[in-house]
Design an enzyme around this catalytic site. Structure first.
Site, PDB file in Angstrom:
ATOM      1  N   GLY A   9      59.059  41.037  52.180  1.00  0.00           N
ATOM      2  CA  GLY A   9      60.455  41.147  52.879  1.00  0.00           C
ATOM      3  C   GLY A   9      60.299  42.034  53.947  1.00  0.00           C
ATOM      4  O   GLY A   9      58.707  42.905  54.029  1.00  0.00           O
ATOM      5  N   ASP A  57      60.445  34.302  40.415  1.00  0.00           N
ATOM      6  CA  ASP A  57      61.542  35.035  40.663  1.00  0.00           C
ATOM      7  C   ASP A  57      61.745  35.769  39.616  1.00  0.00           C
ATOM      8  O   ASP A  57      61.015  36.455  37.970  1.00  0.00           O
ATOM      9  CB  ASP A  57      62.862  34.158  40.180  1.00  0.00           C
ATOM     10  CG  ASP A  57      63.999  34.907  40.356  1.00  0.00           C
ATOM     11  OD1 ASP A  57      64.737  35.910  40.027  1.00  0.00           O
ATOM     12  OD2 ASP A  57      64.808  34.410  41.011  1.00  0.00           O
ATOM     13  N   PHE A  79      61.332  45.829  45.463  1.00  0.00           N
ATOM     14  CA  PHE A  79      62.167  45.684  46.511  1.00  0.00           C
ATOM     15  C   PHE A  79      63.547  44.586  46.763  1.00  0.00           C
ATOM     16  O   PHE A  79      64.159  44.269  47.372  1.00  0.00           O
ATOM     17  CB  PHE A  79      61.737  45.583  47.531  1.00  0.00           C
ATOM     18  CG  PHE A  79      60.204  46.762  48.244  1.00  0.00           C
ATOM     19  CD1 PHE A  79      60.989  47.367  49.551  1.00  0.00           C
ATOM     20  CD2 PHE A  79      59.285  46.887  48.042  1.00  0.00           C
ATOM     21  CE1 PHE A  79      60.427  48.866  49.707  1.00  0.00           C
ATOM     22  CE2 PHE A  79      58.579  47.817  48.627  1.00  0.00           C
ATOM     23  CZ  PHE A  79      59.047  49.120  49.635  1.00  0.00           C
ATOM     24  N   SER A 123      69.849  52.781  48.731  1.00  0.00           N
ATOM     25  CA  SER A 123      71.120  52.486  49.881  1.00  0.00           C
ATOM     26  C   SER A 123      71.743  53.716  50.516  1.00  0.00           C
ATOM     27  O   SER A 123      72.268  54.439  49.725  1.00  0.00           O
ATOM     28  CB  SER A 123      71.709  51.237  50.017  1.00  0.00           C
ATOM     29  OG  SER A 123      72.353  51.492  51.267  1.00  0.00           O
ATOM     30  N   TYR A 147      77.684  44.060  46.954  1.00  0.00           N
ATOM     31  CA  TYR A 147      76.315  44.786  47.290  1.00  0.00           C
ATOM     32  C   TYR A 147      76.082  46.589  47.457  1.00  0.00           C
ATOM     33  O   TYR A 147      75.313  46.509  45.882  1.00  0.00           O
ATOM     34  CB  TYR A 147      75.833  44.968  48.951  1.00  0.00           C
ATOM     35  CG  TYR A 147      74.612  44.947  49.253  1.00  0.00           C
ATOM     36  CD1 TYR A 147      73.278  45.185  48.863  1.00  0.00           C
ATOM     37  CD2 TYR A 147      74.804  47.233  50.413  1.00  0.00           C
ATOM     38  CE1 TYR A 147      72.196  45.670  48.798  1.00  0.00           C
ATOM     39  CE2 TYR A 147      73.438  47.410  50.600  1.00  0.00           C
ATOM     40  CZ  TYR A 147      72.172  46.789  50.032  1.00  0.00           C
ATOM     41  OH  TYR A 147      71.156  46.956  50.294  1.00  0.00           O
ATOM     42  N   LYS A 151      73.475  48.593  44.274  1.00  0.00           N
ATOM     43  CA  LYS A 151      72.911  49.627  44.359  1.00  0.00           C
ATOM     44  C   LYS A 151      73.358  50.379  43.166  1.00  0.00           C
ATOM     45  O   LYS A 151      72.810  50.892  42.904  1.00  0.00           O
ATOM     46  CB  LYS A 151      72.759  50.246  45.523  1.00  0.00           C
ATOM     47  CG  LYS A 151      72.170  49.008  46.862  1.00  0.00           C
ATOM     48  CD  LYS A 151      70.885  48.736  46.367  1.00  0.00           C
ATOM     49  CE  LYS A 151      70.046  48.004  47.016  1.00  0.00           C
ATOM     50  NZ  LYS A 151      69.112  47.317  46.932  1.00  0.00           N
TER      51      LYS A 151
HETATM   52  P1  NAD Z   1      64.028  41.717  52.512  1.00  0.00           P
HETATM   53  O1  NAD Z   1      65.109  40.459  52.638  1.00  0.00           O
HETATM   54  O2  NAD Z   1      64.019  41.699  53.957  1.00  0.00           O
HETATM   55  O3  NAD Z   1      62.932  41.519  51.669  1.00  0.00           O
HETATM   56  C1  NAD Z   1      63.810  41.165  50.523  1.00  0.00           C
HETATM   57  C2  NAD Z   1      62.694  40.604  49.444  1.00  0.00           C
HETATM   58  O4  NAD Z   1      63.230  40.486  47.943  1.00  0.00           O
HETATM   59  C3  NAD Z   1      62.686  39.118  49.842  1.00  0.00           C
HETATM   60  O5  NAD Z   1      61.511  38.997  50.639  1.00  0.00           O
HETATM   61  C4  NAD Z   1      63.152  38.110  49.180  1.00  0.00           C
HETATM   62  O6  NAD Z   1      62.506  36.285  48.839  1.00  0.00           O
HETATM   63  C5  NAD Z   1      62.915  38.734  47.406  1.00  0.00           C
HETATM   64  N1  NAD Z   1      63.738  38.461  46.359  1.00  0.00           N
HETATM   65  C6  NAD Z   1      64.883  38.302  46.732  1.00  0.00           C
HETATM   66  N2  NAD Z   1      65.465  38.003  45.647  1.00  0.00           N
HETATM   67  C7  NAD Z   1      64.085  37.800  44.703  1.00  0.00           C
HETATM   68  C8  NAD Z   1      63.358  37.879  43.251  1.00  0.00           C
HETATM   69  N3  NAD Z   1      65.053  37.422  42.346  1.00  0.00           N
HETATM   70  N4  NAD Z   1      62.753  37.228  43.179  1.00  0.00           N
HETATM   71  C9  NAD Z   1      61.672  37.569  43.944  1.00  0.00           C
HETATM   72  N5  NAD Z   1      61.651  38.298  44.940  1.00  0.00           N
HETATM   73  C10 NAD Z   1      63.149  38.212  45.519  1.00  0.00           C
HETATM   74  O7  NAD Z   1      64.959  42.932  52.717  1.00  0.00           O
HETATM   75  P2  NAD Z   1      64.575  44.039  52.950  1.00  0.00           P
HETATM   76  O8  NAD Z   1      65.402  45.074  54.392  1.00  0.00           O
HETATM   77  O9  NAD Z   1      62.958  44.543  52.879  1.00  0.00           O
HETATM   78  O10 NAD Z   1      65.605  44.834  52.001  1.00  0.00           O
HETATM   79  C11 NAD Z   1      64.746  45.101  51.130  1.00  0.00           C
HETATM   80  C12 NAD Z   1      65.186  46.747  49.757  1.00  0.00           C
HETATM   81  O11 NAD Z   1      65.705  47.206  50.393  1.00  0.00           O
HETATM   82  C13 NAD Z   1      66.640  45.383  49.109  1.00  0.00           C
HETATM   83  O12 NAD Z   1      66.251  45.906  47.789  1.00  0.00           O
HETATM   84  C14 NAD Z   1      67.410  45.805  50.396  1.00  0.00           C
HETATM   85  O13 NAD Z   1      68.845  46.074  49.444  1.00  0.00           O
HETATM   86  C15 NAD Z   1      67.043  47.652  50.061  1.00  0.00           C
HETATM   87  N6  NAD Z   1      67.930  48.660  51.231  1.00  0.00           N
HETATM   88  C16 NAD Z   1      67.398  47.205  52.108  1.00  0.00           C
HETATM   89  C17 NAD Z   1      67.841  47.755  53.547  1.00  0.00           C
HETATM   90  C18 NAD Z   1      68.125  47.562  54.924  1.00  0.00           C
HETATM   91  O14 NAD Z   1      68.979  47.571  56.111  1.00  0.00           O
HETATM   92  N7  NAD Z   1      67.110  46.680  55.558  1.00  0.00           N
HETATM   93  C19 NAD Z   1      68.384  49.223  53.356  1.00  0.00           C
HETATM   94  C20 NAD Z   1      68.499  49.869  52.160  1.00  0.00           C
HETATM   95  C21 NAD Z   1      68.632  49.265  51.148  1.00  0.00           C
END
Ligand code: NAD
Ligand code: UDP
Length: 337
Positions: A9, A57, A79, A123, A147, A151
């Site tokens: 991700g 998963d 993540f 977050s 969401y 968290k």
């Molecule tokens: P993203 O969606 O780009 O990456 C998440 C990855 O996890 C994806 O590749 C997805 O395919 C994979 N995934 C989801 N569910 C899964 C599962 N059950 N098993 C295996 N893989 C799974 O999101 P991101 O922006 O890279 O965020 C990463 C983390 O950071 C998340 O936990 C998100 O909640 C947290 N976060 C993100 C932000 C933001 O603004 N991007 C802000 C605060 C916190």
């Protein structure tokens, strides 16, 4: 070897680059529910080595158990989660299942395998509408949507697990502010599958001509120019924060909770100007009503991370916009054909 769940991700892929730069071997574990397999090739191009990945998963505890044992995993950066606030309101069970049940399955597999080092993506949403700014880690937490609750629940699960086996776990709860930008190579970045909810990818798509104009959600907030203010952190700075957290955990058992932000407040219109400078193009926008649930302003006090981890964000708003635009104008465009 570090297991990186959700490593394909947005934040995970940049963290893999930071791990490679630090000489730390890693293995991606992702089900590609919100990413593309082609990220692996582009990561290999950046790091100069093939990028190992298991497709799976995190709710599949048996598979996780095998992966933890077979690859001699010593720590996990977690993540993998769903992250769209609006979608979480419409589909709460899907969110609690993926995010909370997924984390519980991972922790169970880790405990059984004797792997007790975990860096967790939390977050700034857990601070709700902060009573004062900048936001410190000891501020009260709250949530207004599934969401955010997911968290907070996961933060609680981690605290309880740590307390149940005192001194055994090494857990970092990293509270991200607003991750934006892209790797300077232009090869990886944020690749929203639908209409972006977040400001930076939306503006990038307006600059690219994919969308007509930005809706600025409110210009009557009590902020410098009336538009919402956030703490936008370059994703590469954020990624390096994870490497610093892992290093810290090696020397410090227990539970760590830190903000990863810049401490720099930026308004919506300042972000618009940043993209205009980076692209040399105007960003058409119109003022729209406030978005329900938005807070006026939120930015971090990042001093605890600096003190404990020896880490601070170093990239400015112009490099955020330049890198985001390079990604948008290159690979992001080609991925859509
Ligand atoms: P993203 O969606 O780009 O990456 C998440 C990855 O996890 C994806 O590749 C997805 O395919 C994979 N995934 C989801 N569910 C899964 C599962 N059950 N098993 C295996 N893989 C799974 O999101 P991101 O922006 O890279 O965020 C990463 C983390 O950071 C998340 O936990 C998100 O909640 C947290 N976060 C993100 C932000 C933001 O603004 N991007 C802000 C605060 C916190
Ligand atoms: N925002 C905006 N138009 C958009 C998306 C976001 O004006 O199309 C504003 C939003 O109101 C907030 C800021 O940009 O003030 C950051 O929003 P984002 O969704 O990126 O982050 P979050 O609100 O989750 O911190």
């Amino acid at each position: 070897m570090i297991l990186v769940t959700g490593g394909a991700g947005f934040i995970g892929s940049h963290t893999c680059v930071a791990l490679a730069q630090a000489g730390q071997p890693f293995l991606i574990f992702d089900n590609f529910s919100n990413s593309r397999r082609s990220v692996l090739d582009r990561l290999a191009q950046i790091t100069g080595a093939p990028v190992p990945c298991v497709e799976g998963d995190v709710r599949d505890e048996a598979l996780l158990a095998r992966v933890l044992a077979d690859h001699a995993i010593t720590g996990v950066i977690h993540f993998a989660a769903f992250k769209a606030v609006g979608e979480s309101v419409a589909q709460p069970l899907r969110y609690y299942d993926n995010n909370v049940a997924g984390t519980v399955a991972l922790l169970r597999a880790m405990q059984a395998a004797g792997v007790r080092t975990l860096v967790f993506s939390s977050s700034a949403t857990v601070y709700g509408d902060p009573a004062s700014l900048p936001v410190r880690e000891d501020f009260p937490t709250s949530a207004t949507n599934p969401y955010g609750w997911s968290k907070l629940m996961m933060e609680q699960v981690l605290a309880d697990v740590d307390a149940s086996e005192p001194g055994q776990w090494r857990i970092a709860r990293l509270r991200y502010f607003n991750p934006v930008g892209a790797h300077a190579s232009g090869l990886i970045g944020e690749d929203p599958q639908d209409v972006p909810n977040n400001l930076a990818p939306y503006v990038a798509q307006v600059v690219a001509g994919w969308r007509e104009a930005l809706s600025v959600y409110g210009n009557d907030y009590p902020t410098s120019d009336g538009t919402g203010v956030r703490d936008y952190i370059h994703v590469c700075d954020l990624a390096e924060g994870h490497v610093a957290a892992l290093r810290y955990l090696r020397a410090h058992p227990g539970l760590l909770t830190v903000n990863l932000g810049t401490g720099r407040p930026v308004s919506v219109l300042e972000m618009v100007r940043g993209f205009e400078r980076a692209s040399g193009r105007p960003v058409p926008y119109r003022i729209a009503p406030r978005r329900p649930g938005d807070v006026a302003a939120c930015w971090a006090d990042p001093s605890l991370a600096e003190r404990l981890l020896g880490w601070r964000a170093s990239r400015d708003l112009d490099s955020i916009c330049t890198d985001a635009w390079r990604w948008q104008d290159g690979v992001a465009r080609s991925l859509r054909g």
